[in-house]
Design an enzyme around this catalytic site. Sequence first.
Site, PDB file in Angstrom:
ATOM      1  N   GLY A  13       0.803  -1.169   0.146  1.00 42.29           N
ATOM      2  CA  GLY A  13      -0.050  -0.050  -0.062  1.00 42.29           C
ATOM      3  C   GLY A  13       0.719   1.336   0.019  1.00 42.29           C
ATOM      4  N   ASN A  15       1.531   2.851  -2.665  1.00 43.52           N
ATOM      5  CA  ASN A  15       1.050   3.771  -3.478  1.00 43.52           C
ATOM      6  C   ASN A  15      -0.181   4.332  -2.821  1.00 43.52           C
ATOM      7  OD1 ASN A  15       2.271   3.944  -6.285  1.00 43.52           O
ATOM      8  ND2 ASN A  15       2.554   1.779  -5.767  1.00 43.52           N
ATOM      9  N   MET A  90      -3.257  -6.969  -7.185  1.00 43.86           N
ATOM     10  CA  MET A  90      -2.685  -7.944  -8.090  1.00 43.86           C
ATOM     11  C   MET A  90      -3.718  -8.980  -8.666  1.00 43.86           C
ATOM     12  SD  MET A  90       0.290  -6.664  -7.672  1.00 43.86           S
ATOM     13  CE  MET A  90       1.243  -8.233  -8.239  1.00 43.86           C
ATOM     14  N   LEU A  93      -9.288  -8.010 -13.034  1.00 45.35           N
ATOM     15  CA  LEU A  93     -11.160  -7.772 -12.996  1.00 45.35           C
ATOM     16  C   LEU A  93     -11.743  -8.110 -14.114  1.00 45.35           C
ATOM     17  CD1 LEU A  93     -10.467  -4.261 -11.638  1.00 45.35           C
ATOM     18  CD2 LEU A  93     -11.435  -5.850 -10.335  1.00 45.35           C
ATOM     19  N   ASN A 107      -4.291   2.144 -13.550  1.00 47.50           N
ATOM     20  CA  ASN A 107      -3.489   1.107 -13.134  1.00 47.50           C
ATOM     21  C   ASN A 107      -2.200   1.762 -13.212  1.00 47.50           C
ATOM     22  OD1 ASN A 107      -2.420  -1.154 -11.838  1.00 47.50           O
ATOM     23  ND2 ASN A 107      -1.988  -1.790 -13.852  1.00 47.50           N
ATOM     24  N   HIS A 109       1.827   0.607 -13.342  1.00 45.90           N
ATOM     25  CA  HIS A 109       2.604  -0.619 -13.609  1.00 45.90           C
ATOM     26  C   HIS A 109       3.956  -0.397 -13.708  1.00 45.90           C
ATOM     27  CE1 HIS A 109       3.243  -4.623 -15.357  1.00 45.90           C
ATOM     28  NE2 HIS A 109       4.072  -4.243 -16.045  1.00 45.90           N
TER      29      HIS A 109
HETATM   30  C1  GRF Z   1       3.782  -1.449  -7.262  1.00 42.55           C
HETATM   31  O1  GRF Z   1       5.103  -1.683  -7.824  1.00 42.55           O
HETATM   32  C2  GRF Z   1       2.674  -1.477  -8.599  1.00 42.55           C
HETATM   33  O2  GRF Z   1       3.385  -0.803  -9.717  1.00 42.55           O
HETATM   34  C3  GRF Z   1       2.663  -2.976  -8.674  1.00 42.55           C
HETATM   35  O3  GRF Z   1       2.569  -3.379  -7.173  1.00 42.55           O
HETATM   36  C4  GRF Z   1       3.408  -2.652  -6.529  1.00 42.55           C
HETATM   37  C5  GRF Z   1       2.507  -2.265  -5.417  1.00 42.55           C
HETATM   38  O4  GRF Z   1       3.003  -1.551  -4.474  1.00 42.55           O
HETATM   39  N1  GRF Z   1       1.468  -3.323  -9.460  1.00 42.55           N
HETATM   40  P1  GRF Z   1       2.342  -1.251  -3.160  1.00 42.55           P
HETATM   41  O5  GRF Z   1       1.303  -2.076  -2.438  1.00 42.55           O
HETATM   42  O6  GRF Z   1       1.691   0.328  -3.429  1.00 42.55           O
HETATM   43  O7  GRF Z   1       3.390  -0.448  -2.039  1.00 42.55           O
END
Ligand code: GRF
Length: 211
Positions: A13, A15, A90, A93, A107, A109
Amino acid sequence: MSYRLAVLVSGEGSNLQAIIDKLHGRDGIEVACVAASRAGAPALERAERAQLPARVFATADHLDRAARDEALAEWIASHGVDLIVLAGFMELLSPAFIRRFEGRIVNVHPSLLPAFPGLRAIEQALRYGAKVTGVTVHFVDEGVDSGPVILQEVLALPYSRPIEAVEASIHQIEHRLLPRAIRLLARGAVKVDPSDPRVVSIEEEDGDGSD
Ligand code: GRF
């Protein structure tokens, strides 16, 4: 008028945290709700600390993934959400979910799409020996990491580095690129060319590039 986000998570989390720290409660942007694909995701603690409505939608608790996604869609809709942000979500959908919120799901990526879609994108780039990789924020369509690109940022990989170091650099980029993309979407500055929906243009204003 506020611009309301649903943030979907599966793991750490970080992000989500960047969105909370940089956007929540500012310029009319609100995180309306947080949904996790599994119980125990550390992201849920971050939602709790920020006093955000949060709920787990694990496929195992439903008949199948389509049923899970229907329940998830109803919960999101009940929060009056403008944009759904997949921030380290992850799971795929279902097509019905994507169609219901078409053009309103983004999203983040960890590669320069269309290179290295799918899981372990950073590892894929390192194994390939790529000299650049980066981060993409894109609209979500029914494919895997295949929707129109909104923003990208490059990370040079001029020599071999431990994967942990590259991951840390990628995360730093994600934490500014994803909030920046959301801010642009909230402002209505992201335009999709109706004659060619792959082409996304951005009306930048001074300050959009900042954290
Ligand atoms: C990120 O690197 C995102 O790009 C990928 O999974 C990771 C998630 O990180 N899809 P977080 O859970 O936001 O720390």
